[in-house]
Design a protein around this motif. Structure first.
Motif, PDB file in Angstrom:
ATOM      1  N   ASP A 147      -6.417  -7.083   8.433  1.00  0.00           N
ATOM      2  CA  ASP A 147      -5.190  -7.647   8.621  1.00  0.00           C
ATOM      3  C   ASP A 147      -4.249  -6.815   7.958  1.00  0.00           C
ATOM      4  O   ASP A 147      -4.050  -7.362   6.620  1.00  0.00           O
ATOM      5  N   LEU A 148      -3.206  -6.183   8.451  1.00  0.00           N
ATOM      6  CA  LEU A 148      -2.205  -5.261   7.988  1.00  0.00           C
ATOM      7  C   LEU A 148      -0.906  -6.076   8.161  1.00  0.00           C
ATOM      8  O   LEU A 148       0.068  -5.202   8.100  1.00  0.00           O
ATOM      9  N   CYS A 149      -0.625  -7.367   8.412  1.00  0.00           N
ATOM     10  CA  CYS A 149       0.700  -7.765   8.788  1.00  0.00           C
ATOM     11  C   CYS A 149       1.580  -7.774   7.485  1.00  0.00           C
ATOM     12  O   CYS A 149       1.049  -8.089   6.471  1.00  0.00           O
ATOM     13  N   HIS A 150       2.774  -7.436   7.717  1.00  0.00           N
ATOM     14  CA  HIS A 150       3.800  -7.129   6.735  1.00  0.00           C
ATOM     15  C   HIS A 150       3.336  -6.451   5.576  1.00  0.00           C
ATOM     16  O   HIS A 150       3.726  -6.779   4.327  1.00  0.00           O
ATOM     17  N   VAL A 151       2.682  -5.306   5.792  1.00  0.00           N
ATOM     18  CA  VAL A 151       2.264  -4.622   4.817  1.00  0.00           C
ATOM     19  C   VAL A 151       3.019  -3.215   4.780  1.00  0.00           C
ATOM     20  O   VAL A 151       3.553  -2.786   5.864  1.00  0.00           O
ATOM     21  N   SER A 152       3.361  -2.787   3.400  1.00  0.00           N
ATOM     22  CA  SER A 152       3.999  -1.408   3.416  1.00  0.00           C
ATOM     23  C   SER A 152       3.000  -0.427   3.457  1.00  0.00           C
ATOM     24  O   SER A 152       2.235  -0.202   2.159  1.00  0.00           O
ATOM     25  N   LEU A 153       3.050   0.796   4.108  1.00  0.00           N
ATOM     26  CA  LEU A 153       2.255   1.928   4.243  1.00  0.00           C
ATOM     27  C   LEU A 153       3.244   3.287   4.087  1.00  0.00           C
ATOM     28  O   LEU A 153       2.748   4.512   4.328  1.00  0.00           O
ATOM     29  N   GLU A 154       4.264   2.914   3.398  1.00  0.00           N
ATOM     30  CA  GLU A 154       5.310   4.183   3.353  1.00  0.00           C
ATOM     31  C   GLU A 154       4.906   4.928   2.336  1.00  0.00           C
ATOM     32  O   GLU A 154       4.376   4.544   1.032  1.00  0.00           O
ATOM     33  N   GLY A 155       4.587   6.258   2.517  1.00  0.00           N
ATOM     34  CA  GLY A 155       4.181   7.463   1.812  1.00  0.00           C
ATOM     35  C   GLY A 155       2.691   7.293   1.455  1.00  0.00           C
ATOM     36  O   GLY A 155       2.359   8.026   0.643  1.00  0.00           O
ATOM     37  N   ALA A 156       1.888   6.536   2.207  1.00  0.00           N
ATOM     38  CA  ALA A 156       0.753   6.592   2.158  1.00  0.00           C
ATOM     39  C   ALA A 156      -0.199   7.364   3.001  1.00  0.00           C
ATOM     40  O   ALA A 156       0.350   8.186   3.967  1.00  0.00           O
ATOM     41  N   ASN A 157      -1.343   8.149   2.452  1.00  0.00           N
ATOM     42  CA  ASN A 157      -2.195   9.020   3.172  1.00  0.00           C
ATOM     43  C   ASN A 157      -3.379   8.594   4.051  1.00  0.00           C
ATOM     44  O   ASN A 157      -4.359   8.014   3.342  1.00  0.00           O
ATOM     45  N   LEU A 158      -3.126   8.203   5.189  1.00  0.00           N
ATOM     46  CA  LEU A 158      -4.350   7.718   6.006  1.00  0.00           C
ATOM     47  C   LEU A 158      -5.095   8.905   6.699  1.00  0.00           C
ATOM     48  O   LEU A 158      -5.884   8.523   7.753  1.00  0.00           O
ATOM     49  N   LYS A 159      -4.995  10.145   6.161  1.00  0.00           N
ATOM     50  CA  LYS A 159      -5.770  11.106   6.905  1.00  0.00           C
ATOM     51  C   LYS A 159      -7.367  10.793   6.979  1.00  0.00           C
ATOM     52  O   LYS A 159      -7.885  10.458   5.817  1.00  0.00           O
ATOM     53  N   LEU A 207       0.920  -1.227  -0.022  1.00  0.00           N
ATOM     54  CA  LEU A 207       0.227  -0.060  -0.177  1.00  0.00           C
ATOM     55  C   LEU A 207       0.944   1.205  -0.068  1.00  0.00           C
ATOM     56  O   LEU A 207       0.420   2.302   0.383  1.00  0.00           O
ATOM     57  N   ALA A 208       2.094   1.165  -0.581  1.00  0.00           N
ATOM     58  CA  ALA A 208       2.941   2.242  -0.421  1.00  0.00           C
ATOM     59  C   ALA A 208       2.347   3.241  -1.477  1.00  0.00           C
ATOM     60  O   ALA A 208       2.100   3.042  -2.411  1.00  0.00           O
ATOM     61  N   ASN A 209       2.467   4.631  -0.965  1.00  0.00           N
ATOM     62  CA  ASN A 209       2.334   6.052  -1.822  1.00  0.00           C
ATOM     63  C   ASN A 209       0.704   5.809  -2.397  1.00  0.00           C
ATOM     64  O   ASN A 209       0.470   6.338  -3.402  1.00  0.00           O
ATOM     65  N   THR A 210      -0.151   5.343  -1.491  1.00  0.00           N
ATOM     66  CA  THR A 210      -1.654   5.201  -1.771  1.00  0.00           C
ATOM     67  C   THR A 210      -2.269   6.149  -1.149  1.00  0.00           C
ATOM     68  O   THR A 210      -1.912   6.777  -0.099  1.00  0.00           O
ATOM     69  N   ASP A 211      -3.367   6.882  -1.748  1.00  0.00           N
ATOM     70  CA  ASP A 211      -4.096   7.754  -1.213  1.00  0.00           C
ATOM     71  C   ASP A 211      -5.623   6.945  -0.315  1.00  0.00           C
ATOM     72  O   ASP A 211      -6.278   6.392  -1.033  1.00  0.00           O
TER      73      ASP A 211
END
Length: 203
Positions: free
Chosen positions: A108-120, A94-98
């Motif tokens: 289940d977000l185990c071993h997930v990349s949220l780098e650069g993601a917008n969780l606002k 999920l990198a760089n996702t909006d």
């Protein structure tokens, strides 16, 4: 017993981990192969989309309720207001996702990349995390995580997410502060030796 052979060279990046039986999933695979990237406001509830490449795709307002989304590549996808409630996103990218205003509760977000993601304004309740990576990630309250951190917890909520961030931030500040103090002390010591040398030469 005769074994069947599989030609791995013919496997596409759009092919899922398991051959789909649902016609809707097969249609999605065909659309992706044809370069279709506008898939917003689509209902994928309770389908298995594991292993698909959904990067750079407009999936705003889509419904992924209780979906199997293991190893899905969502890189740079627009997932604003999407519903992921109950979805299995283990090992997804999920990198760089909006994900603005999306629902990630009970996922289940185990071993997930949220780098650069917008969780606002993301709904984040009872989320399972293990080595979930954040860096340059915007948290639900708008805070930007500028350093790399990892999340672990069986049922995390927004408050626990924010508390974890604050602890990591404070620990990082202490480490940096201690490092700067050591450098300052070493600098003073070196300066003292230098001054002593200068005075001895002048005397």
């Amino acid at each position: 017993m005769k074994t069947s052979e599989i030609n791995l060279e013919k496997v596409s990046v759009f092919d899922p981990l398991i051959v789909p039986e649902h016609p809707k999933v097969q249609q999605l695979i065909n659309d992706l192969k044809q370069g279709k990237r506008n898939l917003k406001d689509t209902d994928w509830a309770e389908l298995d989309l594991s292993g698909l490449d959904l990067s750079n795709t407009d999936l705003r307002d889509s419904n992924f309720f209780n979906c199997e989304l293991r190893c899905v590549n969502f890189t740079e996808a627009d997932l604003g207001s999407a519903n992921f409630k109950g979805a299995n996103l283990r090992t997804a990218n999920l990198a760089n996702t909006d994900l603005h205003n999306a629902n990630l509760s009970d996922t289940d977000l185990c071993h997930v990349s949220l780098e650069g993601a917008n969780l606002k304004d993301t709904k984040f309740q009872r989320v399972k995390c293990y080595r979930t990576l954040l860096r340059n990630t915007t948290l639900p309250d708008g805070t930007l995580v500028k350093f790399k951190m990892s999340l672990t917890g069986d049922s995390l909520c927004v408050d626990e997410l924010m508390n974890h961030y604050q602890k990591c931030y404070q620990r990082r500040k202490k480490i940096i502060g201690f490092g700067l103090f050591i450098l300052f002390c070493l600098g003073v010591e070196v300066l003292g030796h230098s001054l002593s040398l200068i005075f001895s030469l002048m005397g």
